[in-house]
Design a protein around this motif. Structure first.
Motif: not given
Length: 397
Positions: A58-62, A76-80, A175-191
């Protein structure tokens, strides 16, 4: 007749391929069998015997894994370890009605890339090395565990997206990357589609690191999140990272988009569900008898293409990749000629026939026909890798 073989090593696969080359028997490399099979009958070489994670620090992210390793095992191995595959591979089983388990080799062979492609690149951009057997039955090792091996990378990138037409992959390093610690979605309606394209262009020009930008027209928006999105069309933007950073960037993006329409927000559980549904084209998992296209064009051309199609034929769609990827479901005829001509007129791109009834499938090329110069180059590459033309010949028709 189709025979299935399960080699347990690159050398065993090489021996089988040499036998097939000697007899002129077609060879069909197969991972989990989760995508439609366009190949002719012959010898199926499964990668099921080439499963398992070989190297992962995991330290090498490969990570290095056998081509037949189930994608679920890799994730699953990555998520752990708080990591992820940055290119967000889709699950094709719902829209295709197939079974089996996606494999990491199949992901790279098909260059499967989801909504995060906007910022993380395609699957091939994460592939560092590959071992494969060519059409002569020779074991080839290309690339490595770092990005410095430029000579190997060209060969590695050729294998990514080749769909088993150049060789039989036995293991992959990526290669792999760190998973985000937080996720949010902005929604614009009616376009409408044109204003949504403008809103997405605005968002992507800002220094807020949007990792997903999609537009869900009113005809399809109600099929996401079990209808929990605000009524009408929804233009959605994903932000990921550390919690405080996501909060600050969400405020900046909201301020910039407020002139386009009414804005709401999705929390992390809703965001994760929505972007998984976008990734997998979930609204089109029903009505599998209807034609489904995956169309790639310039982000500014997507809504123009759909405007022409809606005038010409009944069509339903939604947009990913800032409008550059269109999941397009036709109500009746595939309209392949009209669609591909319109794409050329709008500056180019490609249309892949993902799903269609057999009466259409036999007459329509699944992949965008190549320009003559490109087709000639592709033929020369295939001749070098596979001089007897035994690999997946059904894809070449």
């Amino acid at each position: 007749m189709t025979k299935t073989r399960y080699p347990a090593s690159a050398e065993e696969a090489a021996a089988l391929i040499r036998d097939c080359a000697g007899s002129g028997t077609p060879v069909v490399p197969r991972g989990g069998g989760t995508r439609l099979d366009f190949a002719v009958s012959g010898t199926v070489l499964s990668t099921a015997g080439l499963a398992g994670i070989a190297v992962y620090n995991p330290a090498e992210m490969v990570m290095t894994a056998g081509a037949g390793t189930p994608l679920a095992e890799v994730e699953a191995a990555l998520a752990a370890n708080g990591q992820m595959l940055p290119f967000e591979p889709a699950d094709s089983r719902p829209v295709l009605g197939t079974a089996g388990e996606p494999t990491i080799g199949g992901v790279f062979a098909a260059n499967v890339s989801g909504p995060r492609r906007l910022t993380a690149g395609a699957a091939r951009d994460s592939l560092l090395g590959v071992t494969f057997v060519n059409g002569r039955g020779e074991v080839i090792r290309a690339g490595g565990r770092v990005m410095k091996n430029v000579t190997g990378l060209d060969l590695v990138k050729l294998m990514a997206g080749s769909r088993g037409t150049l060789g039989y992959m036995t293991d992959v390093t990526f290669r792999v990357l760190p998973a985000p610690r937080a996720t949010e979605t902005v929604v614009v309606t009616g376009l409408d589609d044109a204003h949504a394209a403008a809103a997405m262009a605005t968002a992507m020009s800002l220094p807020v690191e949007v990792s997903g930008a999609a537009h869900l027209p009113f005809t399809v928006a109600g099929r996401f999140l079990s209808g929990a999105l605000p009524q009408g069309a929804a233009t959605v933007f994903r932000l990921e990272g550390l919690p405080h950073s996501v909060s600050v960037r969400t405020e900046k993006l909201t301020a910039a988009l407020s002139a386009f329409g009414v804005i709401t927000w999705l929390d992390e559980p809703q965001s994760l569900t929505l972007w998984r549904q976008i990734r997998d084209a979930a609204p089109y998992a029903q009505d599998r008898g209807k034609v489904l296209w995956r169309v790639s064009v310039a982000p500014t051309a997507g809504h123009l293409l759909m405007g022409a199609l809606r005038l010409h034929a009944g069509a339903d769609c939604f947009y990913d990749w800032q409008g550059g990827l269109i999941w397009l479901r036709m109500e009746a005829d595939p309209e392949a000629d009209f669609l591909r001509k319109a794409i050329r007129q709008l500056g180019g791109g490609h249309a892949t026939l993902v799903r269609a009834p057999d009466r259409f499938r036999k007459d329509i090329p699944a992949f965008e026909p190549e320009a003559p110069a490109v087709a000639a180059l592709s033929a020369r590459i295939r001749e070098k890798f596979d001089p007897r033309g035994i690999f997946n010949p059904g894809l070449m028709g």
